[in-house]
Design a protein around this motif. Structure first.
Motif, short mmCIF file in Angstrom:
data_model
loop_
_atom_site.label_atom_id
_atom_site.label_comp_id
_atom_site.label_asym_id
_atom_site.label_seq_id
_atom_site.Cartn_x
_atom_site.Cartn_y
_atom_site.Cartn_z
N GLY A 90 0.89 -1.19 -0.12
CA GLY A 90 0.22 -0.05 -0.13
C GLY A 90 1.03 1.28 -0.07
O GLY A 90 0.67 2.26 -0.44
N ALA A 91 2.19 1.15 0.74
CA ALA A 91 2.77 2.42 0.68
C ALA A 91 3.29 2.70 -0.58
O ALA A 91 3.65 3.66 -0.78
N MET A 92 3.94 1.42 -1.42
CA MET A 92 4.57 1.60 -2.45
C MET A 92 3.46 2.39 -3.76
O MET A 92 3.79 3.24 -4.45
N LEU A 93 2.15 1.83 -3.57
CA LEU A 93 1.12 2.28 -4.45
C LEU A 93 0.85 3.81 -4.01
O LEU A 93 0.75 4.71 -4.93
N PHE A 94 0.83 4.16 -2.76
CA PHE A 94 0.42 5.46 -2.39
C PHE A 94 1.51 6.57 -2.88
O PHE A 94 1.21 7.75 -3.34
#
Length: 312
Positions: A90-94
């Motif tokens: 999720g952090a990478m996509l954000f």
């Protein structure tokens, strides 16, 4: 490790998790307000909740099919590890979101922001009403362990039953999130009202299932309650987030979100004492109390203005 040390470590990790969750909530709602136009935010949240519901269904199916009645540290470690991988993803996509730059001048401090949030709370009746409604409806979002305790009291159960309940909550989220997303885009206030009333009716339904002679002999029957709980949770979560992002102007949004999260942290901690009600009076009265508070939350939401009338 010794039990006391292990307990303290868990508490410390929960504190870190709560801090990270609060920061992520402020950042997410601020970025959503900058990048997604009003009238489409509820559907975005609904799509996110649908994906989350699908992952929850997968986790529940794994608990039920792979573990059966087994319990133990490896199972909990596997769940925590899977959650950590999903958070990293999720952090990478954000990080890939093309965000409109915010202000970088005029540094602020935590104490000053707390005072600013308190001033907004005092000066904006709509914000106060929102916090009252959200504080009452948060009981729906923390109700799952109490419903699980009630189910265990009715007919026992092990980790397999927990898997069924996790599967049921995820199914409710998966099925209802698109509906709630469209509804809260039209009126987040109406979404909160409907979800609160639904949660109150759900508590009554759970109590009726627990009466002698109703034929409840399997966690699969009681799983219907958890499907309903997933539906109600989804409506309240999408409604409260959409209302606040739509109502508050961009320069005030981070302060309002942070103040609301802090206030709800204290309220949630207070609602955690509901376990004492179960200990003193039994689980069934606690379920009745949860239903009554959810209904009160629906009434409080009805007193709120629509998001576009935040300042009167």
């Amino acid at each position: 490790p010794p039990p006391v040390a292990a307990g303290l470590a868990v508490l410390a990790l929960l504190a870190v998790f709560s801090l990270a969750s609060g920061l992520a909530s402020v950042a997410f709602q601020d970025v959503m307000g900058k990048t997604i136009p009003k009238g489409r935010r509820g559907r975005l949240l609904g799509q996110r909740a649908t994906l989350g519901g699908g992952l929850t269904v997968a986790a529940g199916a794994w608990l039920y099919l792979a573990l059966g009645g087994a319990e133990g540290a490896p199972m909990y470690a596997a769940l925590a590890g899977a959650a950590a991988l999903l958070w990293l993803l999720g952090a990478m996509l954000f990080a890939q979101i093309d965000e409109v730059p915010g202000a970088t001048e005029g540094g602020r401090n935590a104490l000053g922001e707390a005072r600013r949030g308190l001033a907004l709370w005092r000066s904006l009746p709509a914000f106060r009403r929102y916090l009252v409604a959200r504080g009452l409806l948060v009981t729906v979002e923390v109700a799952a362990p109490f419903y699980a305790l009630y189910a265990r009291e009715l007919f026992g159960g092990a980790m397999a039953a927990l898997g069924i309940y996790v599967l049921a909550v995820g199914t409710g989220n998966l099925l209802a999130s698109p509906f709630w997303g469209r509804l809260v885009d039209a009126s987040a206030r109406r979404g909160l009202i409907l979800a609160g009333v639904f949660a109150a009716v759900l508590a009554l339904f759970a109590l009726l299932l627990g009466q002698p002679g109703t034929g409840v002999a399997s966690p699969w029957v009681f799983a219907l309650v958890f499907v309903g709980l997933g539906i109600a949770e989804s409506g309240i979560r999408l409604g409260r987030k959409t209302w606040l992002v739509d109502a508050v102007e961009a320069d005030e949004r981070p302060v309002c979100v942070a103040f609301a999260n802090t206030a709800m942290g204290a309220v949630t901690l207070a609602w955690g004492a509901l376990g004492l009600v179960a200990q003193a009076f039994g689980v069934a009265p606690l379920i009745a109390l949860l239903g009554a508070v959810a209904l009160a939350g629906a009434v409080a939401a009805a007193v709120m203005p629509e998001a576009d009338r935040f300042r009167g």
